[in-house]
Structure formats: C-alpha cells, structure tokens
Design an enzyme around this catalytic site. Structure first.
Site, PDB file in Angstrom:
ATOM      1  N   LYS A 190       0.990  -1.323   0.026  1.00  0.00           N
ATOM      2  CA  LYS A 190       0.188   0.019   0.186  1.00  0.00           C
ATOM      3  C   LYS A 190       0.888   1.192  -0.110  1.00  0.00           C
ATOM      4  CE  LYS A 190      -2.101  -0.548   3.880  1.00  0.00           C
ATOM      5  NZ  LYS A 190      -1.347  -1.551   4.387  1.00  0.00           N
ATOM      6  N   ARG A 226       0.422  -8.562  13.515  1.00  0.00           N
ATOM      7  CA  ARG A 226      -0.209  -7.406  12.553  1.00  0.00           C
ATOM      8  C   ARG A 226      -1.001  -8.214  11.597  1.00  0.00           C
ATOM      9  NH1 ARG A 226       4.646  -4.615  10.725  1.00  0.00           N
ATOM     10  NH2 ARG A 226       3.275  -3.056   9.508  1.00  0.00           N
ATOM     11  N   ARG A 262      12.414  -5.769   5.341  1.00  0.00           N
ATOM     12  CA  ARG A 262      12.151  -4.612   4.926  1.00  0.00           C
ATOM     13  C   ARG A 262      12.741  -3.404   5.435  1.00  0.00           C
ATOM     14  NH1 ARG A 262       5.809  -2.304   4.812  1.00  0.00           N
ATOM     15  NH2 ARG A 262       5.846  -2.136   6.980  1.00  0.00           N
ATOM     16  N   ARG A 269      11.509  -0.717  10.499  1.00  0.00           N
ATOM     17  CA  ARG A 269      10.484  -0.379  11.359  1.00  0.00           C
ATOM     18  C   ARG A 269      10.379  -1.219  12.963  1.00  0.00           C
ATOM     19  NH1 ARG A 269       4.836   0.585   8.412  1.00  0.00           N
ATOM     20  NH2 ARG A 269       4.097  -0.487  10.337  1.00  0.00           N
ATOM     21  N   ARG A 293      -9.364   0.936   8.999  1.00  0.00           N
ATOM     22  CA  ARG A 293      -8.754  -0.405   9.430  1.00  0.00           C
ATOM     23  C   ARG A 293      -9.823  -1.152  10.139  1.00  0.00           C
ATOM     24  NH1 ARG A 293      -3.108   0.743   8.837  1.00  0.00           N
ATOM     25  NH2 ARG A 293      -1.827  -1.150   9.508  1.00  0.00           N
TER      26      ARG A 293
HETATM   27  P1  AMP Z   1       0.928   0.964   9.144  1.00  0.00           P
HETATM   28  O1  AMP Z   1       2.329   1.842   8.874  1.00  0.00           O
HETATM   29  O2  AMP Z   1      -0.222   1.377   8.234  1.00  0.00           O
HETATM   30  O3  AMP Z   1       1.282  -0.516   8.991  1.00  0.00           O
HETATM   31  O4  AMP Z   1       0.665   1.188  10.684  1.00  0.00           O
HETATM   32  C1  AMP Z   1       1.508   0.914  11.568  1.00  0.00           C
HETATM   33  C2  AMP Z   1       0.527   1.013  12.962  1.00  0.00           C
HETATM   34  O5  AMP Z   1       0.101   2.073  13.190  1.00  0.00           O
HETATM   35  C3  AMP Z   1      -0.530  -0.118  13.107  1.00  0.00           C
HETATM   36  O6  AMP Z   1      -0.173  -1.563  13.329  1.00  0.00           O
HETATM   37  C4  AMP Z   1      -1.411   0.275  14.107  1.00  0.00           C
HETATM   38  O7  AMP Z   1      -0.642   0.182  15.414  1.00  0.00           O
HETATM   39  C5  AMP Z   1      -1.111   1.943  13.901  1.00  0.00           C
HETATM   40  N1  AMP Z   1      -2.513   2.290  13.014  1.00  0.00           N
HETATM   41  C6  AMP Z   1      -2.228   2.771  11.509  1.00  0.00           C
HETATM   42  N2  AMP Z   1      -3.373   2.773  11.123  1.00  0.00           N
HETATM   43  C7  AMP Z   1      -4.383   2.606  12.119  1.00  0.00           C
HETATM   44  C8  AMP Z   1      -5.793   2.732  11.812  1.00  0.00           C
HETATM   45  N3  AMP Z   1      -6.385   2.915  10.842  1.00  0.00           N
HETATM   46  N4  AMP Z   1      -6.336   2.343  13.294  1.00  0.00           N
HETATM   47  C9  AMP Z   1      -5.640   1.798  14.302  1.00  0.00           C
HETATM   48  N5  AMP Z   1      -4.183   1.674  14.382  1.00  0.00           N
HETATM   49  C10 AMP Z   1      -3.715   2.177  13.127  1.00  0.00           C
END
Ligand code: AMP
Length: 220
Positions: free
Chosen positions: A20, A178, A134, A167, A95
């Site tokens: 994404k 996740r 990554r 990360r 999400r």
């Molecule tokens: P990402 O970079 O999109 O993989 O997001 C990293 C982390 O941020 C996730 O594992 C959650 O802890 C938090 N996070 C990101 N987007 C959301 C969301 N829409 N709702 C809740 N937590 C989020």
C-alpha cells in the site's frame, strides 16, 4: 474523479506488507494527490513524550490497532485540513468497520464520497517474507528489501539519498500479530466496500510496476 465537485478520495486496502505504502507514494506523485498514511501519523505521535504519545506507542509496538476513538479523531482532523479538500489517498485508514462508518458519516455530512477502494491482495507467506527484510527511506518513504530489492548503497535510498531504517513493528512476532489483526479487524472491510460498489481488487504479488499498472487501471 467525482464529476459533481472535482474531488477524488481513494482508499488503499491491504495487509501489512501488501505494498500500500509503495503504491501510494507512486500514485500520489502521479495523480498529485495528498498521501494520508495513518501509520506515518502514528509514527510521529509515538515519538512524543506525551500521554497520547505513550498510548499510541503501547499499541503500535505490539502490532495492535490504536483505539478507534483516538484514530478517528486524528484522521478526521487531518482530513479537514485545506490540502485534503480536493481529495486524497488514504493509506491504512479505515482499518475497522467503526472507522469506515465514521468516515462515511463525516463524508456524508460534507457532501463528499469515496470514489474507489483498491484492495491489494498478497499471500501470507509472501507478506511475512516482505516484512522480514524491509527497509524504508526516512525521507521519501521508498521501500527496499534485503534480498529481493536491496539499495545500491547499503543504508541509503537510491531515489533521494535519504537514510534507510527498519520499523520497530517489523520483527517476526509483531509482524505475525499485525497480519492476524488485519484478518480479524480489517479484512471484513473488503466486503463492506464491495456491497457499496466501489471496490476494485488487485493482485499485489507481482513486480511494483505491474501492480502499479493494475492500481491505475482500477482507478479509471
Ligand atoms: P501501518 O504503517 O499502516 O502498517 O501502521 C502501523 C501501526 O499504526 C499499526 O500497526 C497500528 O498500530 C497503527 N495504525 C495505523 N493505522 C491505523 C488505523 N487506521 N487504526 C488503528 N491503528 C492504526
């Protein structure tokens, strides 16, 4: 593009590691759309030594979702900024079903609508492989992989020269969690948007360029 008011709001759906972020960076440059990545917002907040910073960190570091009330407030506030008024590319939000409903309500009240939801599908084994090696650019967000897409110079972004980092939530155990969280809480959104007739499904297993072509085609 919404013919009524020239706005374009697009959601990218997909499990962690589906691509994404990579696709959003490319698409936002091509379509000149604001790239709103909820994960990026939370990475910033997570660094802060504040009550909200500590709360976000406690969920983020375990690979759990930040509670809906906090997330919804933060994203709707970001979406109300002037640079998002003609559209944006939502990466990582919504999400949960509650987040999707809150977004629908807010957009309905503002006379806006989601034009397209692009769901990028990748098998679990491939997602784990991708998350494992990554590396990301601090500056432009470009993504590299130790084995399949290493940078020309270790630790440095080919594209902008920025520094690369791994990360905190890409460790094996957290990455697995996740993916479980995605299956449980986010995957149901695919059906939610399918019934609203805005869903396009894209196979995310191929090369970045072929996935990009499929994403662009899905938006036409
Ligand atoms: P990402 O970079 O999109 O993989 O997001 C990293 C982390 O941020 C996730 O594992 C959650 O802890 C938090 N996070 C990101 N987007 C959301 C969301 N829409 N709702 C809740 N937590 C989020």
């Amino acid at each position: 593009m919404n013919a009524r008011d020239n706005t374009l709001y697009v959601i990218l759906l997909g499990a962690p590691g589906a691509g994404k972020g990579t696709q959003a960076v490319l698409l936002s440059q091509q379509a000149r759309l604001v790239h709103l990545a909820s994960g990026d917002l939370f990475r910033e907040v997570r660094q802060q030594d504040t009550e909200i910073g500590r709360l976000v960190k406690s969920y983020y570091d375990k690979g759990e979702l930040v509670p809906d009330d906090v997330t919804i407030r933060m994203i709707l506030e970001r979406l109300s900024q002037p640079d998002c008024q003609s559209g944006c590319l939502l990466d990582g939000f919504p999400r949960t079903l509650q987040q999707a409903l809150a977004l629908d309500d807010a957009f309905h009240a503002q006379g806006k609508r989601i034009e397209r939801v692009v769901s990028i599908a990748v098998e679990r084994a491939e997602l784990l492989r991708r998350l494992g090696g990554r590396w990301l650019c601090q500056r432009c967000g470009a993504s590299y992989h130790t084995v399949s897409a290493p940078p020309k110079v270790g630790g440095t972004c080919d594209r902008c020269g920025g520094e690369l980092y791994q990360r905190a939530d890409d460790t094996e155990e957290t990455a697995k969690n996740r993916l479980d969280v995605y299956d449980r809480q986010t995957a149901p959104l695919v059906d939610y948007y399918r019934t609203r007739d805005v869903l396009a499904e894209v196979n995310g297993q191929g090369q970045v360029e072929s996935v990009q072509a499929a994403v662009v085609a899905a938006l036409r």
